[in-house]
Design a protein around this motif. Structure first.
Motif, short mmCIF file in Angstrom:
data_model
loop_
_atom_site.label_atom_id
_atom_site.label_comp_id
_atom_site.label_asym_id
_atom_site.label_seq_id
_atom_site.Cartn_x
_atom_site.Cartn_y
_atom_site.Cartn_z
N UNK A 74 0.82 -1.21 0.00
CA UNK A 74 0.00 0.00 0.00
C UNK A 74 0.85 1.26 0.00
N UNK A 75 1.83 1.32 0.90
CA UNK A 75 2.59 2.55 1.10
C UNK A 75 3.79 2.67 0.16
N UNK A 76 4.50 1.56 -0.05
CA UNK A 76 5.71 1.61 -0.88
C UNK A 76 5.40 1.44 -2.37
N UNK A 77 4.47 0.52 -2.67
CA UNK A 77 4.18 0.24 -4.07
C UNK A 77 2.95 1.00 -4.58
N UNK A 78 2.13 1.52 -3.67
CA UNK A 78 0.95 2.28 -4.08
C UNK A 78 -0.06 1.49 -4.88
N UNK A 79 -0.23 0.20 -4.54
CA UNK A 79 -1.14 -0.66 -5.30
C UNK A 79 -2.59 -0.46 -4.88
N UNK A 80 -3.49 -0.85 -5.77
CA UNK A 80 -4.93 -0.75 -5.48
C UNK A 80 -5.34 -1.85 -4.52
N UNK A 81 -6.52 -1.71 -3.94
CA UNK A 81 -7.03 -2.71 -3.00
C UNK A 81 -7.14 -4.08 -3.66
N UNK A 82 -7.60 -4.13 -4.91
CA UNK A 82 -7.74 -5.41 -5.61
C UNK A 82 -6.40 -6.09 -5.84
N UNK A 83 -5.38 -5.31 -6.21
CA UNK A 83 -4.04 -5.87 -6.43
C UNK A 83 -3.45 -6.39 -5.13
N UNK A 137 -9.62 9.17 -10.17
CA UNK A 137 -8.67 8.51 -9.28
C UNK A 137 -8.53 7.07 -9.76
N UNK A 138 -7.34 6.73 -10.27
CA UNK A 138 -7.13 5.42 -10.84
C UNK A 138 -6.48 4.45 -9.87
N UNK A 139 -5.78 3.47 -10.43
CA UNK A 139 -5.12 2.45 -9.61
C UNK A 139 -4.10 3.08 -8.69
N UNK A 140 -4.01 2.55 -7.47
CA UNK A 140 -3.04 3.07 -6.51
C UNK A 140 -3.34 4.49 -6.08
N UNK A 141 -4.62 4.90 -6.20
CA UNK A 141 -5.06 6.25 -5.81
C UNK A 141 -4.35 7.36 -6.59
N UNK A 142 -3.89 7.04 -7.80
CA UNK A 142 -3.21 8.02 -8.64
C UNK A 142 -4.23 8.80 -9.45
N UNK A 143 -4.15 10.13 -9.36
CA UNK A 143 -5.09 10.98 -10.08
C UNK A 143 -4.56 11.35 -11.46
N UNK A 144 -5.48 11.50 -12.42
CA UNK A 144 -5.08 11.96 -13.75
C UNK A 144 -6.21 12.77 -14.37
N UNK A 145 -5.83 13.67 -15.25
CA UNK A 145 -6.80 14.48 -15.98
C UNK A 145 -7.05 13.84 -17.34
N UNK A 146 -8.32 13.79 -17.74
CA UNK A 146 -8.69 13.18 -19.01
C UNK A 146 -9.60 14.14 -19.78
N UNK A 147 -9.33 14.35 -21.06
CA UNK A 147 -10.24 15.17 -21.87
C UNK A 147 -11.61 14.48 -21.97
N UNK A 148 -12.65 15.26 -22.02
CA UNK A 148 -14.01 14.71 -22.18
C UNK A 148 -14.68 15.43 -23.35
N UNK A 149 -15.31 14.65 -24.22
CA UNK A 149 -15.88 15.20 -25.44
C UNK A 149 -17.24 15.85 -25.23
N UNK A 150 -17.70 16.56 -26.27
CA UNK A 150 -18.95 17.31 -26.21
C UNK A 150 -20.16 16.41 -26.00
N UNK A 151 -20.13 15.22 -26.59
CA UNK A 151 -21.28 14.32 -26.46
C UNK A 151 -21.47 13.89 -25.00
N UNK A 152 -20.37 13.51 -24.34
CA UNK A 152 -20.45 13.10 -22.94
C UNK A 152 -20.85 14.28 -22.06
N UNK A 153 -20.28 15.46 -22.34
CA UNK A 153 -20.62 16.66 -21.57
C UNK A 153 -22.11 16.96 -21.68
N UNK A 154 -22.64 16.87 -22.90
CA UNK A 154 -24.05 17.17 -23.15
C UNK A 154 -24.96 16.30 -22.29
#
Length: 297
Positions: free
Chosen positions: A15-24, A169-186
């Motif tokens: 958890x602390x050293x490898x930053x793995x997810x709960x499932x891993x 918030x992805x695996x290992x609690x790592x955050x990332x920014x992702x573009x989102x398209x107009x269709x999903x926004x709508x």
């Protein structure tokens, strides 16, 4: 050496050293539990384990019906456990160090065509509140290439729709920014303004975007069932899951000529080699085009 104490320390390390997810982490601990069961059945002390004992353990595991991929992952987990013991100076030698992990053929994930995606999303009944929510869910799942856990945990406070980005918030609690398209926004806006606003939301769950009828966050199983129902509606015979939309997102970007590093960032892959699997899908598609249409094929 106390197995239970070691497993607790190993869990903390993952958890602390490898930053793995709960499932891993759970998968690694299950691997160690199997090793413990074997060692106790053979009356082998952990400190006295040698390479031949690990080989015998792998033969012992093979008597159970598990795939070659599971076996390879199991060995990886055991290697990680012994590496941890060495890092903590609990073992002088690593008995698993010399055992080679078998090279496995890369499994190409199933993907949907753009037409199949359109048919699935088009099968949603938009006359119901649930249908409007499901439309927003699938547009987001496919439009952003999210893992199902990332979709279920998506927060309103992490939507930056004015600049067309979301934060997950992805695996290992790592955050990332992702573009989102107009269709999903709508359809997210329609869902929030016409459906979600009328719901009674459970205390403490107000920031979760996608909610069930009881005002709680949707579960992974619920997303799976939504997709299975739509596949049945259009008579789709492929075995699909929420992850199929993520694979399709990446595959369609590769087919369109997107940069592999950009796809890696959007998917949240640690290694570019994980992302490269989608180039194999693209090559298979190109090969099928040649076979079908070239006069010399």
């Amino acid at each position: 050496m106390d197995w239970e104490l070691l497993k607790k320390d190993f869990k903390r390390y993952l958890l602390l050293e490898r930053g793995l997810s709960d499932n891993s982490i759970l998968a690694y601990l299950n691997d160690v539990q199997k090793l413990q069961s074997f060692a106790e059945s053979q009356q082998i002390a952990l400190k006295q384990m040698h390479t031949k004992d690990i080989q015998e353990f792998l033969r012992w595991v093979n008597q159970f019906p598990i795939s070659e991929f599971t076996q390879a992952r199991l060995l990886s987990g055991i290697k990680t456990f012994f590496n941890f013991l060495q890092v903590e100076n609990l073992l002088p030698n690593n008995p698993a160090e010399l055992i080679e992990t078998p090279r496995l053929a890369r499994k190409i994930p199933a993907v949907l065509s753009i037409q199949e995606i359109d048919e699935l999303i088009g099968a949603i009944d938009l006359s119901t509140a649930e249908g409007m929510r499901n439309k927003a869910i699938l547009e987001t799942l496919y439009g952003c290439g999210l893992r199902v856990s990332e979709l279920c945990n998506l927060k309103i406070s992490n939507l930056f729709l004015d600049v067309e980005f979301i934060k997950v918030e992805g695996k290992g609690n790592k955050e990332r920014l992702i573009p989102i398209g107009q269709q999903a926004i709508k359809y997210i806006k329609i869902y929030m303004e016409e459906v979600r606003v009328h719901q009674t939301i459970k205390h403490g769950q107000e920031d979760f975007l996608f909610l069930n009828r009881r005002g709680a966050p949707l579960s992974r199983v619920m997303i799976f069932l939504i997709i299975k129902d739509l596949a049945s509606k259009i008579g789709l015979e492929k075995e699909i899951s929420p992850h199929t939309f993520r694979h399709s997102f990446a595959s369609h970007l590769v087919e369109g000529g997107a940069d592999l590093r950009a796809i890696q960032d959007m998917l949240g892959h640690e290694s570019i080699t994980t992302t490269e699997i989608y180039t194999h899908i693209d090559k298979e598609y190109l090969q099928s085009v040649i076979t079908q249409y070239h006069p010399r094929s």
